[in-house]
Design a protein around this motif. Sequence first.
Motif, PDB file in Angstrom:
ATOM      1  N   TRP A  97       0.855  -1.192   0.000  1.00  0.00           N
ATOM      2  CA  TRP A  97       0.000   0.000   0.000  1.00  0.00           C
ATOM      3  C   TRP A  97       0.884   1.232   0.000  1.00  0.00           C
ATOM      4  O   TRP A  97       1.857   1.316   0.753  1.00  0.00           O
ATOM      5  N   ASP A  98       0.543   2.194  -0.855  1.00  0.00           N
ATOM      6  CA  ASP A  98       1.343   3.405  -0.998  1.00  0.00           C
ATOM      7  C   ASP A  98       0.463   4.623  -0.737  1.00  0.00           C
ATOM      8  O   ASP A  98      -0.615   4.748  -1.328  1.00  0.00           O
ATOM      9  N   ARG A  99       0.920   5.508   0.132  1.00  0.00           N
ATOM     10  CA  ARG A  99       0.148   6.707   0.454  1.00  0.00           C
ATOM     11  C   ARG A  99       0.020   7.643  -0.741  1.00  0.00           C
ATOM     12  O   ARG A  99      -0.946   8.412  -0.848  1.00  0.00           O
ATOM     13  N   GLY A 100       0.987   7.607  -1.636  1.00  0.00           N
ATOM     14  CA  GLY A 100       0.887   8.417  -2.842  1.00  0.00           C
ATOM     15  C   GLY A 100       1.210   9.881  -2.654  1.00  0.00           C
ATOM     16  O   GLY A 100       0.786  10.733  -3.443  1.00  0.00           O
ATOM     17  N   GLY A 101       1.961  10.212  -1.610  1.00  0.00           N
ATOM     18  CA  GLY A 101       2.294  11.604  -1.347  1.00  0.00           C
ATOM     19  C   GLY A 101       1.553  12.148  -0.143  1.00  0.00           C
ATOM     20  O   GLY A 101       0.937  11.405   0.619  1.00  0.00           O
ATOM     21  N   LEU A 121      -6.731  21.180   7.948  1.00  0.00           N
ATOM     22  CA  LEU A 121      -6.768  20.007   8.811  1.00  0.00           C
ATOM     23  C   LEU A 121      -5.456  19.238   8.687  1.00  0.00           C
ATOM     24  O   LEU A 121      -4.993  18.974   7.565  1.00  0.00           O
ATOM     25  N   ASP A 122      -4.860  18.877   9.818  1.00  0.00           N
ATOM     26  CA  ASP A 122      -3.726  17.950   9.818  1.00  0.00           C
ATOM     27  C   ASP A 122      -4.321  16.549   9.744  1.00  0.00           C
ATOM     28  O   ASP A 122      -5.097  16.136  10.622  1.00  0.00           O
ATOM     29  N   ILE A 123      -3.967  15.807   8.712  1.00  0.00           N
ATOM     30  CA  ILE A 123      -4.712  14.587   8.407  1.00  0.00           C
ATOM     31  C   ILE A 123      -3.797  13.519   7.827  1.00  0.00           C
ATOM     32  O   ILE A 123      -2.750  13.831   7.251  1.00  0.00           O
ATOM     33  N   LEU A 124      -4.168  12.249   8.015  1.00  0.00           N
ATOM     34  CA  LEU A 124      -3.482  11.121   7.403  1.00  0.00           C
ATOM     35  C   LEU A 124      -4.512  10.119   6.902  1.00  0.00           C
ATOM     36  O   LEU A 124      -5.431   9.750   7.649  1.00  0.00           O
ATOM     37  N   SER A 129      -6.530   2.281   3.027  1.00  0.00           N
ATOM     38  CA  SER A 129      -7.706   2.960   2.470  1.00  0.00           C
ATOM     39  C   SER A 129      -7.475   3.288   1.000  1.00  0.00           C
ATOM     40  O   SER A 129      -6.345   3.350   0.522  1.00  0.00           O
ATOM     41  N   ILE A 130      -8.574   3.510   0.305  1.00  0.00           N
ATOM     42  CA  ILE A 130      -8.466   3.946  -1.080  1.00  0.00           C
ATOM     43  C   ILE A 130      -8.330   5.461  -1.110  1.00  0.00           C
ATOM     44  O   ILE A 130      -8.644   6.151  -0.139  1.00  0.00           O
ATOM     45  N   GLY A 131      -7.857   5.987  -2.234  1.00  0.00           N
ATOM     46  CA  GLY A 131      -7.705   7.418  -2.378  1.00  0.00           C
ATOM     47  C   GLY A 131      -8.965   8.069  -2.943  1.00  0.00           C
ATOM     48  O   GLY A 131      -9.947   7.404  -3.283  1.00  0.00           O
ATOM     49  N   THR A 132      -8.907   9.381  -3.053  1.00  0.00           N
ATOM     50  CA  THR A 132     -10.039  10.152  -3.587  1.00  0.00           C
ATOM     51  C   THR A 132      -9.912  10.410  -5.070  1.00  0.00           C
ATOM     52  O   THR A 132     -10.873  10.845  -5.707  1.00  0.00           O
ATOM     53  N   GLY A 133      -8.724  10.184  -5.630  1.00  0.00           N
ATOM     54  CA  GLY A 133      -8.441  10.661  -6.969  1.00  0.00           C
ATOM     55  C   GLY A 133      -7.802  12.031  -6.899  1.00  0.00           C
ATOM     56  O   GLY A 133      -7.817  12.705  -5.861  1.00  0.00           O
ATOM     57  N   LYS A 134      -7.233  12.475  -8.023  1.00  0.00           N
ATOM     58  CA  LYS A 134      -6.425  13.699  -8.014  1.00  0.00           C
ATOM     59  C   LYS A 134      -7.227  14.961  -7.737  1.00  0.00           C
ATOM     60  O   LYS A 134      -6.664  15.982  -7.306  1.00  0.00           O
ATOM     61  N   ASN A 135      -8.527  14.928  -7.975  1.00  0.00           N
ATOM     62  CA  ASN A 135      -9.345  16.124  -7.749  1.00  0.00           C
ATOM     63  C   ASN A 135      -9.858  16.231  -6.316  1.00  0.00           C
ATOM     64  O   ASN A 135     -10.362  17.284  -5.927  1.00  0.00           O
ATOM     65  N   LYS A 257      -8.264  15.185  -0.031  1.00  0.00           N
ATOM     66  CA  LYS A 257      -7.569  14.605  -1.179  1.00  0.00           C
ATOM     67  C   LYS A 257      -6.525  13.600  -0.705  1.00  0.00           C
ATOM     68  O   LYS A 257      -5.699  13.889   0.153  1.00  0.00           O
ATOM     69  N   SER A 258      -6.582  12.425  -1.269  1.00  0.00           N
ATOM     70  CA  SER A 258      -5.609  11.364  -0.997  1.00  0.00           C
ATOM     71  C   SER A 258      -5.352  10.590  -2.277  1.00  0.00           C
ATOM     72  O   SER A 258      -6.286  10.269  -3.019  1.00  0.00           O
ATOM     73  N   LEU A 259      -4.097  10.297  -2.529  1.00  0.00           N
ATOM     74  CA  LEU A 259      -3.722   9.506  -3.706  1.00  0.00           C
ATOM     75  C   LEU A 259      -3.318   8.083  -3.311  1.00  0.00           C
ATOM     76  O   LEU A 259      -2.592   7.408  -4.041  1.00  0.00           O
ATOM     77  N   ALA A 260      -3.799   7.636  -2.161  1.00  0.00           N
ATOM     78  CA  ALA A 260      -3.456   6.298  -1.677  1.00  0.00           C
ATOM     79  C   ALA A 260      -3.913   5.225  -2.657  1.00  0.00           C
ATOM     80  O   ALA A 260      -4.974   5.339  -3.276  1.00  0.00           O
TER      81      ALA A 260
END
Length: 376
Positions: A97-101, A121-124, A129-135, A257-260
Amino acid sequence: MNRIVWLALMVSQIGFFSSASAQTADFQTDSIFFRKMADDVLSSATAYENLRVLCKTIGPRLAGSPGMYKSEAWAEQVLRAAGADKVWKQAVQVPHWDRGGKDEAWYQVTDANGKKTRIQLDILALGNSIGTGKNGLFKKAVLIEDFEELEKRKEEVKDAIVVFNNVFNPRNLSVGQSYGESGAYRRAGPSRAAKYGAAAILIRSVSASANDNHPHTGTTSYDSAYPKIPAAAMGLQDADKLIAALKAGKSIQVYYKSLAHFKPDATGHNIIGELTGSVFPDQYITVGGHLDSWDPAEGAHDDGTGCVQSIDIIRAMKAMGYKPRYTIRVVLFANEENGLRGGAQYAQEAKSKGEKHVFALESDAGGFTPRSFGFT
């Protein structure tokens, strides 16, 4: 260090008494030996130095990452330096699993006059988990106190970002109990909310102190009966502010936004070292911890301490010139955090080879003073 003493003495006692009756054991001699071993462990700085190197020169070591391979090489080297008679790698396929940045989040508060204010927000992203996509996602936030309230308000969460107020209970004497209670929202929250059409969830970081704002990731899981939705943990100070605003009835939208994502499985390894038994070399006492850690963290307590404590058993026995009756096997397991595949592989191979294990002890509760042992 006290934890290493407990581990070493328990393993040593099994070696002494496994085939001799209590009536004939020379308790005075044994007591002197145990005292000398305890003194050696308490006086040695080796475990501390091993932990420093693991945390500060290797650092994060999530399954499949470059840090995983660096930590494996470190573990082989340290086990040999401790005096293991044999060291080897046991291959296992691990998830990658890769956080993607860097994860990104903020929320927008709209006041009665229509003025919009943006607050970071400070967030992880939660592990696995899946990401949201680039948008990213920009959705209405709905505060949910617990799963019971979710059932009552299920019609309100469709296409919203659910904010779970999973408070870590500081009144429990057992921190593990509080961790389990609050962590239920990390583990099951995404699917429970997805069941009713939620777009994503945010939880309070599953940690005890609000004195900092560093979110804790940990792993989540998905129920295959429902869609997978993005999930993240908020720093506690930021979570308090967001939840207070929601409780005050303010109109809030959250951007997340998450690129996971998952990459193909990687080949990792359990790293194993042995001290050969003098009487029963083909029977094993296994001790160990897990070598992996989450990607934002050094994994000092989880579970660097378990690894260096286990390794120090071999070092201490060698220092004392002790020859164990049974083979002492130290196993530094791969992929505990987000898959448990290292432990499963070890058990599978032990069973297929017909190995006889007389005792197994894992250290994965941090480097604190031990109060008890749990048995299964």
